[in-house]
Design an enzyme around this catalytic site. Structure first.
Site, PDB file in Angstrom:
ATOM      1  N   CYS A 239       0.830  -1.203   0.000  1.00 45.20           N
ATOM      2  CA  CYS A 239       0.000   0.000   0.000  1.00 45.20           C
ATOM      3  C   CYS A 239       0.873   1.266   0.000  1.00 45.20           C
ATOM      4  O   CYS A 239       2.027   1.239  -0.451  1.00 45.20           O
ATOM      5  CB  CYS A 239      -0.984  -0.006   1.176  1.00 45.20           C
ATOM      6  SG  CYS A 239      -2.370   1.142   0.943  1.00 45.20           S
TER       7      CYS A 239
ATOM      8  N   ASP B 244      -3.752   1.809   9.328  1.00 44.81           N
ATOM      9  CA  ASP B 244      -4.862   2.748   9.382  1.00 44.81           C
ATOM     10  C   ASP B 244      -5.416   2.842  10.790  1.00 44.81           C
ATOM     11  O   ASP B 244      -5.886   3.894  11.204  1.00 44.81           O
ATOM     12  CB  ASP B 244      -5.951   2.319   8.398  1.00 44.81           C
ATOM     13  CG  ASP B 244      -5.599   2.699   6.976  1.00 44.81           C
ATOM     14  OD1 ASP B 244      -6.100   3.736   6.510  1.00 44.81           O
ATOM     15  OD2 ASP B 244      -4.815   1.985   6.333  1.00 44.81           O
TER      16      ASP B 244
END
Length: 322
Positions: free
Chosen positions: A133, A202
Protein backbone atom coordinates in the site's frame (compact mmCIF):
# COMPACT_ATOMS: atom_id res chain seq x y z
CA UNK A 1 -26.56 25.82 8.49
CA UNK A 2 -24.13 26.95 5.77
CA UNK A 3 -20.93 24.99 5.41
CA UNK A 4 -18.04 26.32 3.37
CA UNK A 5 -18.00 24.57 -0.07
CA UNK A 6 -14.31 23.66 0.38
CA UNK A 7 -15.21 21.67 3.49
CA UNK A 8 -17.82 19.64 1.60
CA UNK A 9 -15.32 19.12 -1.23
CA UNK A 10 -12.72 17.75 1.19
CA UNK A 11 -15.32 15.37 2.65
CA UNK A 12 -16.24 14.19 -0.84
CA UNK A 13 -12.59 13.60 -1.75
CA UNK A 14 -11.99 11.61 1.43
CA UNK A 15 -15.06 9.45 0.75
CA UNK A 16 -14.16 8.66 -2.87
CA UNK A 17 -10.46 8.16 -2.02
CA UNK A 18 -9.09 11.11 -3.95
CA UNK A 19 -7.59 11.92 -0.56
CA UNK A 20 -6.13 8.65 0.68
CA UNK A 21 -3.74 7.42 3.33
CA UNK A 22 -4.60 7.61 7.03
CA UNK A 23 -2.25 10.50 7.79
CA UNK A 24 -3.34 12.59 4.83
CA UNK A 25 -7.00 11.93 5.66
CA UNK A 26 -6.41 13.10 9.24
CA UNK A 27 -4.60 16.26 8.20
CA UNK A 28 -7.27 17.01 5.59
CA UNK A 29 -10.02 16.64 8.20
CA UNK A 30 -8.25 19.04 10.55
CA UNK A 31 -7.71 21.42 7.65
CA UNK A 32 -11.42 21.27 6.78
CA UNK A 33 -12.38 22.38 10.30
CA UNK A 34 -9.80 25.16 10.05
CA UNK A 35 -11.32 26.34 6.75
CA UNK A 36 -14.84 26.31 8.23
CA UNK A 37 -13.66 28.44 11.14
CA UNK A 38 -11.72 30.86 8.94
CA UNK A 39 -14.38 31.37 6.28
CA UNK A 40 -17.56 31.08 8.33
CA UNK A 41 -19.94 34.03 8.24
CA UNK A 42 -21.43 33.05 11.61
CA UNK A 43 -22.80 35.96 13.66
CA UNK A 44 -21.83 34.55 17.04
CA UNK A 45 -19.99 31.69 18.78
CA UNK A 46 -23.15 29.58 19.06
CA UNK A 47 -23.67 29.64 15.30
CA UNK A 48 -20.02 28.82 14.57
CA UNK A 49 -20.08 25.95 17.09
CA UNK A 50 -23.14 24.50 15.32
CA UNK A 51 -21.38 24.75 11.95
CA UNK A 52 -18.26 23.05 13.31
CA UNK A 53 -20.31 20.18 14.74
CA UNK A 54 -22.07 19.70 11.41
CA UNK A 55 -18.77 19.76 9.51
CA UNK A 56 -17.26 17.24 11.94
CA UNK A 57 -20.30 14.94 11.61
CA UNK A 58 -20.05 14.94 7.81
CA UNK A 59 -16.30 14.30 7.88
CA UNK A 60 -16.66 11.58 10.54
CA UNK A 61 -18.96 9.47 8.33
CA UNK A 62 -16.78 9.55 5.20
CA UNK A 63 -14.48 6.59 6.03
CA UNK A 64 -15.37 4.20 8.89
CA UNK A 65 -12.10 2.28 9.36
CA UNK A 66 -9.21 4.77 9.48
CA UNK A 67 -9.24 5.98 13.10
CA UNK A 68 -6.89 8.82 12.23
CA UNK A 69 -9.95 10.67 10.92
CA UNK A 70 -12.01 10.75 14.15
CA UNK A 71 -8.85 11.25 16.21
CA UNK A 72 -8.04 14.38 14.17
CA UNK A 73 -11.60 15.61 14.66
CA UNK A 74 -11.38 14.87 18.39
CA UNK A 75 -8.13 16.80 18.69
CA UNK A 76 -9.61 19.97 17.20
CA UNK A 77 -13.18 19.68 18.44
CA UNK A 78 -12.22 18.83 22.03
CA UNK A 79 -10.31 22.12 22.25
CA UNK A 80 -13.13 23.98 20.52
CA UNK A 81 -15.65 22.48 22.94
CA UNK A 82 -13.64 23.59 25.97
CA UNK A 83 -13.45 27.11 24.56
CA UNK A 84 -17.13 27.27 23.63
CA UNK A 85 -18.43 25.95 26.96
CA UNK A 86 -15.92 28.22 28.69
CA UNK A 87 -17.74 31.24 27.30
CA UNK A 88 -15.53 32.06 24.31
CA UNK A 89 -16.82 34.73 21.96
CA UNK A 90 -16.93 34.26 18.19
CA UNK A 91 -13.37 35.37 17.44
CA UNK A 92 -11.88 33.44 20.36
CA UNK A 93 -13.63 30.24 19.21
CA UNK A 94 -12.48 30.86 15.64
CA UNK A 95 -8.88 31.35 16.81
CA UNK A 96 -9.03 28.22 18.98
CA UNK A 97 -10.13 26.02 16.07
CA UNK A 98 -7.62 27.45 13.61
CA UNK A 99 -4.78 27.11 16.11
CA UNK A 100 -5.75 23.53 17.09
CA UNK A 101 -5.97 22.44 13.45
CA UNK A 102 -2.58 23.94 12.60
CA UNK A 103 -1.11 22.34 15.71
CA UNK A 104 -2.47 18.90 14.75
CA UNK A 105 -1.18 19.18 11.18
CA UNK A 106 2.27 20.29 12.38
CA UNK A 107 2.48 17.50 14.97
CA UNK A 108 1.39 14.95 12.37
CA UNK A 109 4.06 16.00 9.89
CA UNK A 110 6.77 16.06 12.58
CA UNK A 111 5.63 12.61 13.74
CA UNK A 112 6.36 11.18 10.29
CA UNK A 113 9.88 12.64 10.39
CA UNK A 114 10.49 11.23 13.86
CA UNK A 115 9.18 7.80 12.87
CA UNK A 116 11.61 7.86 9.96
CA UNK A 117 14.54 8.65 12.25
CA UNK A 118 13.61 5.97 14.79
CA UNK A 119 12.69 3.27 12.26
CA UNK A 120 15.79 3.81 10.14
CA UNK A 121 17.91 2.57 13.06
CA UNK A 122 16.39 -0.88 12.53
CA UNK A 123 17.30 -0.92 8.83
CA UNK A 124 20.69 -2.41 7.97
CA UNK A 125 22.94 -1.73 5.01
CA UNK A 126 21.99 -4.04 2.16
CA UNK A 127 18.48 -4.82 3.41
CA UNK A 128 15.79 -5.88 0.98
CA UNK A 129 12.48 -4.52 2.29
CA UNK A 130 8.94 -5.45 1.29
CA UNK A 131 6.11 -2.94 1.68
CA UNK A 132 2.41 -2.83 0.86
CA UNK A 133 0.00 0.00 0.00
CA UNK A 134 1.05 3.64 0.50
CA UNK A 135 2.14 4.84 3.93
CA UNK A 136 3.99 8.10 4.50
CA UNK A 137 5.29 6.76 7.82
CA UNK A 138 6.62 3.55 6.26
CA UNK A 139 8.15 5.50 3.37
CA UNK A 140 9.80 7.84 5.88
CA UNK A 141 11.60 4.88 7.49
CA UNK A 142 12.98 3.68 4.15
CA UNK A 143 13.78 7.16 2.83
CA UNK A 144 15.63 8.12 6.02
CA UNK A 145 17.69 4.92 5.96
CA UNK A 146 18.56 5.59 2.30
CA UNK A 147 19.58 9.18 3.08
CA UNK A 148 21.83 7.85 5.84
CA UNK A 149 23.79 6.04 3.14
CA UNK A 150 22.38 2.56 3.63
CA UNK A 151 22.03 0.47 0.50
CA UNK A 152 18.43 -0.71 0.07
CA UNK A 153 16.12 -2.41 -2.35
CA UNK A 154 12.35 -2.28 -1.87
CA UNK A 155 9.79 -4.81 -3.11
CA UNK A 156 6.46 -3.00 -3.55
CA UNK A 157 3.20 -4.90 -3.98
CA UNK A 158 0.65 -3.37 -6.34
CA UNK A 159 -2.12 -3.29 -3.67
CA UNK A 160 -5.28 -4.04 -5.61
CA UNK A 161 -7.88 -2.96 -6.36
CA UNK A 162 -6.81 0.72 -6.15
CA UNK A 163 -3.11 0.12 -6.90
CA UNK A 164 -1.77 2.33 -4.12
CA UNK A 165 1.51 0.44 -4.57
CA UNK A 166 2.10 2.39 -7.77
CA UNK A 167 2.22 5.60 -5.75
CA UNK A 168 4.68 4.06 -3.30
CA UNK A 169 6.91 2.63 -6.05
CA UNK A 170 7.13 5.96 -7.86
CA UNK A 171 7.78 7.92 -4.68
CA UNK A 172 10.57 5.60 -3.52
CA UNK A 173 12.08 5.63 -7.01
CA UNK A 174 12.06 9.44 -7.01
CA UNK A 175 14.49 9.32 -4.07
CA UNK A 176 16.81 7.03 -6.06
CA UNK A 177 15.86 3.84 -4.19
CA UNK A 178 15.83 0.69 -6.38
CA UNK A 179 12.30 -0.76 -6.50
CA UNK A 180 10.85 -4.10 -7.61
CA UNK A 181 7.09 -3.77 -8.31
CA UNK A 182 5.13 -7.03 -8.12
CA UNK A 183 1.54 -8.27 -8.09
CA UNK A 184 0.03 -8.94 -4.65
CA UNK A 185 -0.02 -12.69 -5.21
CA UNK A 186 3.78 -12.72 -5.64
CA UNK A 187 4.47 -11.66 -2.04
CA UNK A 188 5.28 -15.19 -0.84
CA UNK A 189 7.49 -15.82 -3.87
CA UNK A 190 9.58 -12.73 -3.08
CA UNK A 191 9.57 -13.15 0.71
CA UNK A 192 12.54 -15.53 0.49
CA UNK A 193 14.71 -12.63 -0.69
CA UNK A 194 13.25 -10.17 1.86
CA UNK A 195 15.07 -9.11 5.03
CA UNK A 196 12.36 -6.95 6.61
CA UNK A 197 8.75 -5.97 6.00
CA UNK A 198 7.85 -2.32 6.68
CA UNK A 199 4.18 -1.32 6.40
CA UNK A 200 1.86 1.36 7.72
CA UNK A 201 -1.44 1.16 9.58
CA UNK A 202 -4.86 2.75 9.38
CA UNK A 203 -5.79 1.72 12.93
CA UNK A 204 -4.15 -0.11 15.82
CA UNK A 205 -6.30 -1.74 18.49
CA UNK A 206 -5.81 -2.05 22.24
CA UNK A 207 -4.38 -5.56 21.88
CA UNK A 208 -1.90 -4.49 19.18
CA UNK A 209 -3.78 -5.83 16.16
CA UNK A 210 -3.12 -3.81 13.01
CA UNK A 211 -5.88 -2.75 10.64
CA UNK A 212 -4.40 -1.85 7.29
CA UNK A 213 -5.04 -2.18 3.58
CA UNK A 214 -6.42 -5.55 2.46
CA UNK A 215 -3.52 -7.96 1.88
CA UNK A 216 -1.46 -6.73 4.82
CA UNK A 217 -2.29 -9.76 6.98
CA UNK A 218 -1.30 -12.20 4.23
CA UNK A 219 2.09 -10.51 3.87
CA UNK A 220 2.59 -10.54 7.65
CA UNK A 221 1.65 -14.23 7.79
CA UNK A 222 4.07 -15.04 4.97
CA UNK A 223 6.79 -13.04 6.73
CA UNK A 224 6.24 -15.00 9.94
CA UNK A 225 6.53 -18.25 7.99
CA UNK A 226 9.88 -17.07 6.59
CA UNK A 227 11.03 -15.62 9.96
CA UNK A 228 11.19 -12.14 8.46
CA UNK A 229 10.72 -9.17 10.80
CA UNK A 230 7.47 -7.20 10.40
CA UNK A 231 7.66 -3.54 11.40
CA UNK A 232 4.56 -1.33 11.42
CA UNK A 233 5.15 2.43 11.17
CA UNK A 234 2.26 4.42 12.66
CA UNK A 235 1.65 7.75 14.34
CA UNK A 236 0.04 7.55 17.79
CA UNK A 237 -3.16 9.16 16.50
CA UNK A 238 -3.79 5.93 14.57
CA UNK A 239 -4.34 4.02 17.82
CA UNK A 240 -8.05 3.27 18.31
CA UNK A 241 -9.35 4.44 21.72
CA UNK A 242 -12.79 2.77 21.54
CA UNK A 243 -11.19 -0.68 21.34
CA UNK A 244 -10.29 -0.28 25.02
CA UNK A 245 -14.03 -0.50 25.68
CA UNK A 246 -14.54 -3.58 23.54
CA UNK A 247 -15.65 -1.89 20.31
CA UNK A 248 -14.73 -3.79 17.17
CA UNK A 249 -13.20 -1.90 14.26
CA UNK A 250 -15.61 -1.67 11.35
CA UNK A 251 -14.02 -2.94 8.13
CA UNK A 252 -15.03 -0.71 5.26
CA UNK A 253 -16.68 -2.48 2.32
CA UNK A 254 -16.23 -0.50 -0.87
CA UNK A 255 -17.98 -0.48 -4.25
CA UNK A 256 -17.60 -3.81 -6.13
CA UNK A 257 -16.99 -1.88 -9.35
CA UNK A 258 -13.52 -1.12 -8.00
CA UNK A 259 -12.87 -4.86 -8.49
CA UNK A 260 -14.93 -5.58 -11.60
CA UNK A 261 -15.82 -2.74 -14.01
CA UNK A 262 -19.51 -1.86 -13.96
CA UNK A 263 -20.06 -2.71 -17.66
CA UNK A 264 -18.59 -6.17 -17.13
CA UNK A 265 -20.39 -6.72 -13.82
CA UNK A 266 -23.76 -6.25 -15.55
CA UNK A 267 -23.11 -9.35 -17.67
CA UNK A 268 -22.12 -11.60 -14.74
CA UNK A 269 -24.50 -14.26 -13.37
CA UNK A 270 -26.73 -13.05 -10.53
CA UNK A 271 -25.40 -15.71 -8.18
CA UNK A 272 -21.90 -14.18 -8.16
CA UNK A 273 -21.50 -11.55 -5.44
CA UNK A 274 -18.41 -9.37 -5.71
CA UNK A 275 -17.15 -8.12 -2.34
CA UNK A 276 -14.51 -5.47 -1.83
CA UNK A 277 -13.21 -5.17 1.77
CA UNK A 278 -10.78 -2.26 1.94
CA UNK A 279 -8.89 -3.47 5.03
CA UNK A 280 -7.96 -6.59 6.98
CA UNK A 281 -6.79 -7.31 10.52
CA UNK A 282 -3.26 -8.52 11.25
CA UNK A 283 -3.02 -10.30 14.62
CA UNK A 284 -0.41 -8.86 17.02
CA UNK A 285 1.55 -12.14 17.00
CA UNK A 286 2.41 -11.48 13.34
CA UNK A 287 3.91 -8.08 14.17
CA UNK A 288 7.36 -7.71 15.72
CA UNK A 289 7.41 -3.98 16.51
CA UNK A 290 5.35 -0.85 16.03
CA UNK A 291 7.36 2.29 15.26
CA UNK A 292 5.75 5.47 16.63
CA UNK A 293 7.01 9.03 17.03
CA UNK A 294 7.38 8.22 20.73
CA UNK A 295 9.60 5.22 20.13
CA UNK A 296 9.47 1.55 19.18
CA UNK A 297 7.02 -0.60 21.10
CA UNK A 298 5.94 -4.25 20.98
CA UNK A 299 2.31 -4.74 19.87
CA UNK A 300 1.11 -5.62 23.38
CA UNK A 301 2.18 -2.15 24.58
CA UNK A 302 -0.47 -0.50 22.38
CA UNK A 303 -2.78 -0.32 25.39
CA UNK A 304 -0.28 1.94 27.17
CA UNK A 305 -0.21 4.39 24.26
CA UNK A 306 -4.00 4.43 24.19
CA UNK A 307 -4.36 5.11 27.91
CA UNK A 308 -1.86 7.95 27.79
CA UNK A 309 -2.99 9.55 24.53
CA UNK A 310 -6.75 9.04 24.54
CA UNK A 311 -7.88 8.12 28.04
CA UNK A 312 -9.75 11.42 28.25
CA UNK A 313 -11.68 10.70 25.05
CA UNK A 314 -13.51 7.77 26.63
CA UNK A 315 -15.15 9.91 29.32
CA UNK A 316 -17.29 11.97 26.99
CA UNK A 317 -19.56 11.76 23.99
CA UNK A 318 -18.00 12.90 20.72
CA UNK A 319 -17.96 16.75 20.68
CA UNK A 320 -19.95 16.80 17.43
CA UNK A 321 -22.70 14.58 18.86
CA UNK A 322 -23.66 16.83 21.78
Amino acid sequence: MPLVPEVLEIAKKIKNMEIRGAGKIARSAARALQIQAEKSTAKDAEELWAELKEAARILFHTRPTAVSLPNALRYVMHRAKLAYHGGADLETLRFTVVNAAKEFIHNSEKAIEKIGEIGARRIEDGDVIMTHCHSKAAISVMKTAWEQGKSLKVIVTETRPRWQGKITAKELASYGIPVIYVVDGAARHYMKMTDKVVMGADSITANGAVINKIGTSLIALTAKEHRVWVMIAAETYKFHPETMLGQLVEIEMRDPTEVVPEEELRTWPNNIRVENPAFDVTPPEYVDVIITERGIIPPYAAIDILREEFGWALKYREPWEE
